[in-house]
Enzyme design. Structure first.
Site, mmCIF file in Angstrom:
data_model
loop_
_atom_site.group_PDB
_atom_site.id
_atom_site.type_symbol
_atom_site.label_atom_id
_atom_site.label_comp_id
_atom_site.label_asym_id
_atom_site.label_seq_id
_atom_site.Cartn_x
_atom_site.Cartn_y
_atom_site.Cartn_z
ATOM 1 N N LYS A 46 63.391 101.106 17.456
ATOM 2 C CA LYS A 46 64.851 101.194 17.620
ATOM 3 C C LYS A 46 65.139 102.365 18.554
ATOM 4 O O LYS A 46 65.493 103.467 18.137
ATOM 5 C CB LYS A 46 65.522 101.368 16.251
ATOM 6 C CG LYS A 46 67.006 101.020 16.267
ATOM 7 C CD LYS A 46 67.511 100.709 14.883
ATOM 8 C CE LYS A 46 69.010 100.743 14.776
ATOM 9 N NZ LYS A 46 69.712 99.784 15.627
ATOM 10 N N ARG A 54 61.840 103.543 9.243
ATOM 11 C CA ARG A 54 61.903 102.889 10.558
ATOM 12 C C ARG A 54 62.111 103.928 11.663
ATOM 13 O O ARG A 54 61.529 103.825 12.746
ATOM 14 C CB ARG A 54 63.020 101.837 10.567
ATOM 15 C CG ARG A 54 63.012 100.970 11.809
ATOM 16 C CD ARG A 54 63.932 99.776 11.689
ATOM 17 N NE ARG A 54 65.336 100.160 11.609
ATOM 18 C CZ ARG A 54 66.329 99.309 11.397
ATOM 19 N NH1 ARG A 54 66.065 98.019 11.231
ATOM 20 N NH2 ARG A 54 67.569 99.718 11.350
ATOM 21 N N GLU A 80 66.961 87.499 18.849
ATOM 22 C CA GLU A 80 67.983 88.051 17.945
ATOM 23 C C GLU A 80 69.278 88.201 18.720
ATOM 24 O O GLU A 80 69.343 87.882 19.901
ATOM 25 C CB GLU A 80 67.518 89.392 17.391
ATOM 26 C CG GLU A 80 67.227 90.424 18.468
ATOM 27 C CD GLU A 80 66.677 91.741 17.922
ATOM 28 O OE1 GLU A 80 66.879 92.027 16.729
ATOM 29 O OE2 GLU A 80 66.071 92.476 18.712
HETATM 30 N N1 PXG Z 1 68.590 93.881 15.989
HETATM 31 C C1 PXG Z 1 68.959 94.931 16.752
HETATM 32 C C2 PXG Z 1 68.583 94.957 18.185
HETATM 33 C C3 PXG Z 1 69.674 95.985 16.177
HETATM 34 O O1 PXG Z 1 70.040 97.033 16.919
HETATM 35 C C4 PXG Z 1 69.627 94.793 14.061
HETATM 36 C C5 PXG Z 1 68.902 93.807 14.684
HETATM 37 C C6 PXG Z 1 69.915 94.691 12.602
HETATM 38 O O2 PXG Z 1 69.142 95.628 11.858
HETATM 39 P P1 PXG Z 1 69.667 96.237 10.486
HETATM 40 O O3 PXG Z 1 68.576 97.149 10.071
HETATM 41 O O4 PXG Z 1 70.960 96.958 10.776
HETATM 42 O O5 PXG Z 1 69.868 95.127 9.544
HETATM 43 C C7 PXG Z 1 70.022 95.919 14.815
HETATM 44 C C8 PXG Z 1 70.805 97.001 14.161
HETATM 45 C C9 PXG Z 1 75.440 100.322 16.332
HETATM 46 C C10 PXG Z 1 74.564 99.756 15.295
HETATM 47 O O6 PXG Z 1 76.225 101.217 16.037
HETATM 48 C C11 PXG Z 1 73.467 99.010 15.647
HETATM 49 C C12 PXG Z 1 72.670 98.490 14.660
HETATM 50 C C13 PXG Z 1 72.949 98.729 13.347
HETATM 51 C C14 PXG Z 1 74.053 99.504 13.008
HETATM 52 C C15 PXG Z 1 74.866 100.012 13.991
HETATM 53 O O7 PXG Z 1 75.375 99.868 17.472
HETATM 54 N N2 PXG Z 1 71.611 97.726 15.054
#
Ligand code: PXG
Length: 296
Positions: A152, A53, A185
């Site tokens: 991301k 990703r 989301e």
């Molecule tokens: N939507 C958004 C906008 C995200 O930033 C997710 C969904 C979930 O994705 P994953 O792959 O984690 O299942 C995210 C994930 C942080 C932090 O420190 C942010 C995320 C994940 C871990 C830590 O802000 N975002």
């Protein structure tokens, strides 16, 4: 646990000395990409998916990651090893690097690669037992026509504004809608509902990051014979759901029991949420069993 050792472009620094230039376009323009990854029992959960990703996000913004995926994987493993972290969190950041004042990315000479290994601040255990209350935010998710939410990127300002709305409403999280008003989301988590024994989650075309936890849950549901649709959801669908939960690297699976002041189902984590939570914990256990500091 000593002070963390933070990787910046191949050199390790302490927390106090780890710094980047004020001319880094990551800081000046949010010009970069990142990943948040979990370490469970010394093993990294789904590192390959996170790296894929990251590289896809980088490609989408014309950012050349200065390490091959293999070298990046080795660097992440080494960073985890050096920090001796058995349970924690990896923040992997790649920015456009140091440039000058002006958007032109051609003035950025070298991309900045940062690997931070640290503790993760988890939701208190009781939230998983009781579930959380959320609101739908007025701040909309940016559409794919502007900046594809599948990337991301380091541009999280509208997510932060939605998070502030949640806090002002006394909630932990906010659901963001897309421009058409369909559910996208949460600020850093994906969302699912259950109704009549089936699951539904917004389709990626609704403007969501394709979360690695979301993907795990969809696959688990299919393996467990629970239908799971990737579709378009409205607030009406949320309010009428039997169950709701959010998924993400930090939260894992968190039950949602109130949305905009409406009680979801019976106001407690429901049976499908509980079954999927158990199955997800089992999956994490299975995938991260084995020798410490390797990819899970
Ligand atoms: N939507 C958004 C906008 C995200 O930033 C997710 C969904 C979930 O994705 P994953 O792959 O984690 O299942 C995210 C994930 C942080 C932090 O420190 C942010 C995320 C994940 C871990 C830590 O802000 N975002």
């Amino acid at each position: 646990m000593g002070t963390p050792e933070i990787y910046i472009n191949g050199t390790y620094y302490s927390r106090e000395t780890a710094m980047i230039s004020v001319y880094d376009h990551g800081l000046l323009y949010g010009d970069g990409v990142f990943e948040g990854i979990r370490i469970y029992g010394g093993r990294i959960f789904r590192l390959r998916e996170h790296l894929e990703r990251l590289y896809d996000s980088a490609a989408a913004i014309h950012l050349a990651v200065p390490l091959t995926p293999e070298a990046m994987e080795a660097a992440v493993l080494e960073a985890v090893r050096r920090n001796g972290k058995h349970n924690g969190y990896i923040r992997l950041v790649v920015t456009r690097g140091k440039g000058d004042l002006g958007l032109n990315p051609d003035n950025c000479t070298d991309e900045t690669v940062i690997i931070i290994v640290d503790d993760i601040s988890l939701y208190p255990a009781e939230y998983y037992e009781k579930g959380i209350a959320v609101i739908t935010a007025a701040t909309r998710r940016i559409g794919a026509d502007a900046l594809d939410p599948g990337i991301k990127s380091m541009n999280y300002l509208n997510n932060i504004l939605a998070k502030i709305e949640a806090k002002q409403a006394g909630c932990m999280e906010a659901i963001m809608l897309n421009r058409e008003g369909f559910v996208a989301e949460c600020t850093a988590d994906n969302i699912f509902i259950a109704k009549g024994g089936s699951l539904a989650t917004p389709h990626s075309s609704c403007g969501v990051l394709r979360g690695i936890t979301r993907d795990s849950v969809i696959r688990l549901a299919r393996d467990m014979g629970i239908p799971c649709a990737e579709t378009r959801l409205t607030r009406f669908d949320l309010y009428g759901a039997d169950e709701c939960f959010i998924t993400g690297t930090g939260a894992e699976i968190m039950p949602v029991v109130r949305i905009d002041g409406r009680t979801v189902g019976r106001g407690a984590p429901g049976p499908l949420t509980r079954r999927l939570t158990a199955a997800f914990r089992e999956l994490v256990y299975r995938e991260t069993a084995g020798p410490a500091v390797s990819t899970g």
